[in-house]
Scaffold this active site. Structure first.
Site, PDB file in Angstrom:
ATOM      1  N   ALA A  35      93.315   2.005   3.730  1.00 42.70           N
ATOM      2  CA  ALA A  35      91.881   2.105   3.981  1.00 42.70           C
ATOM      3  C   ALA A  35      91.577   3.488   4.536  1.00 42.70           C
ATOM      4  O   ALA A  35      92.459   4.176   5.055  1.00 42.70           O
ATOM      5  CB  ALA A  35      91.424   1.039   4.967  1.00 42.70           C
ATOM      6  N   ASP A  36      90.324   3.878   4.426  1.00 35.96           N
ATOM      7  CA  ASP A  36      89.861   5.155   4.958  1.00 35.96           C
ATOM      8  C   ASP A  36      89.462   5.018   6.423  1.00 35.96           C
ATOM      9  O   ASP A  36      89.572   5.973   7.184  1.00 35.96           O
ATOM     10  CB  ASP A  36      88.699   5.676   4.118  1.00 35.96           C
ATOM     11  CG  ASP A  36      89.114   5.853   2.666  1.00 35.96           C
ATOM     12  OD1 ASP A  36      90.049   6.635   2.414  1.00 35.96           O
ATOM     13  OD2 ASP A  36      88.533   5.187   1.789  1.00 35.96           O
ATOM     14  N   LYS A  46      86.776   1.451   2.379  1.00 34.25           N
ATOM     15  CA  LYS A  46      87.731   1.804   1.333  1.00 34.25           C
ATOM     16  C   LYS A  46      86.967   2.495   0.212  1.00 34.25           C
ATOM     17  O   LYS A  46      85.765   2.398   0.140  1.00 34.25           O
ATOM     18  CB  LYS A  46      88.420   0.551   0.779  1.00 34.25           C
ATOM     19  CG  LYS A  46      89.285  -0.156   1.812  1.00 34.25           C
ATOM     20  CD  LYS A  46      89.962  -1.409   1.294  1.00 34.25           C
ATOM     21  CE  LYS A  46      90.746  -1.268   0.029  1.00 34.25           C
ATOM     22  NZ  LYS A  46      91.755  -0.205  -0.001  1.00 34.25           N
ATOM     23  N   GLY A  47      87.682   3.184  -0.639  1.00 35.11           N
ATOM     24  CA  GLY A  47      87.050   3.788  -1.803  1.00 35.11           C
ATOM     25  C   GLY A  47      87.088   5.294  -1.827  1.00 35.11           C
ATOM     26  O   GLY A  47      86.502   5.905  -2.716  1.00 35.11           O
ATOM     27  N   GLU A  55      89.390  -2.568  -6.093  1.00 36.47           N
ATOM     28  CA  GLU A  55      90.056  -2.973  -4.853  1.00 36.47           C
ATOM     29  C   GLU A  55      89.387  -4.208  -4.261  1.00 36.47           C
ATOM     30  O   GLU A  55      90.061  -5.123  -3.776  1.00 36.47           O
ATOM     31  CB  GLU A  55      90.029  -1.821  -3.846  1.00 36.47           C
ATOM     32  CG  GLU A  55      90.890  -0.651  -4.261  1.00 36.47           C
ATOM     33  CD  GLU A  55      90.677   0.599  -3.432  1.00 36.47           C
ATOM     34  OE1 GLU A  55      91.530   1.495  -3.523  1.00 36.47           O
ATOM     35  OE2 GLU A  55      89.665   0.693  -2.709  1.00 36.47           O
ATOM     36  N   LYS A  73      93.065   6.266  11.537  1.00 34.41           N
ATOM     37  CA  LYS A  73      92.047   5.548  10.752  1.00 34.41           C
ATOM     38  C   LYS A  73      91.374   4.429  11.547  1.00 34.41           C
ATOM     39  O   LYS A  73      90.371   3.878  11.119  1.00 34.41           O
ATOM     40  CB  LYS A  73      92.675   4.943   9.489  1.00 34.41           C
ATOM     41  CG  LYS A  73      93.452   5.920   8.619  1.00 34.41           C
ATOM     42  CD  LYS A  73      92.558   6.778   7.781  1.00 34.41           C
ATOM     43  CE  LYS A  73      93.321   7.763   6.934  1.00 34.41           C
ATOM     44  NZ  LYS A  73      93.686   7.289   5.635  1.00 34.41           N
TER      45      LYS A  73
END
Length: 171
Positions: A35-36, A46-47, A55, A73
């Site tokens: 995850a970001d 996410k992404g 996802e 994160k």
């Protein structure tokens, strides 16, 4: 193994894995991804790599969702990382205007097309105090395919790597 992107599929195949499509395998026992951003409530952004819709489908199809991040994160409130939104190309400006009304600064990820043929808007400067509500509000905007908030379907297990080792959080 089921993959969330064409790029991941190619990497897995290069390493000798047989990659199947979700439609061929049915329900998944476990989905593992990064995850970001992540919170202690296991809500995620996410992404960053652009595969957020796929996802989200895999996370929804999995009995258990394991997310792996490093301690940088983990945040108190989501939104420091720009929130990715996959949009239909013809709705890009419309969705961008709606995000401005929500006090975000949308930036088109120029030159990037998702594996689904859509565009990504990265929305900067959102303070996401209520991720579940924000996810629902954005998903209701016509032209939005998916938003990179994983709050309705958070991780079941969050593994956080740091200098002291790996710690685990669960829902």
């Amino acid at each position: 193994v089921v993959s969330s992107s064409r790029a991941s599929t190619e990497l897995l195949q290069q390493k000798g894995f047989s990659v199947s499509r979700l439609n061929e395998v049915g329900p998944l026992d476990v989905y593992i991804d990064g995850a970001d951003e992540a919170t202690k409530r296991l809500h995620l952004i996410k992404g960053g790599g652009g595969a957020l819709t796929r996802e989200k489908v895999l996370a929804g199809a999995a009995r258990r969702f394991v997310c792996i991040v490093d301690e940088t994160k983990l945040v108190g409130m989501l939104g420091k990382f720009p929130l990715p939104i996959e949009v239909l190309p013809m709705a890009q400006e419309f969705v961008a205007r709606r995000m401005l009304k929500m006090r975000g600064q949308p930036v088109w990820r120029e030159g990037f097309v998702t594996d689904n043929g859509n565009h990504i808007l990265d929305v900067h400067n959102l303070q996401i105090a209520n991720p579940i509500d924000m996810e629902a509000r954005i998903n209701r905007i016509p032209g939005v395919v998916s938003v990179g908030l994983f709050a309705h379907r958070p991780a079941d297990i969050l593994l956080i790597a740091g200098d002291a080792g790996v710690r685990e959080m669960r829902t």
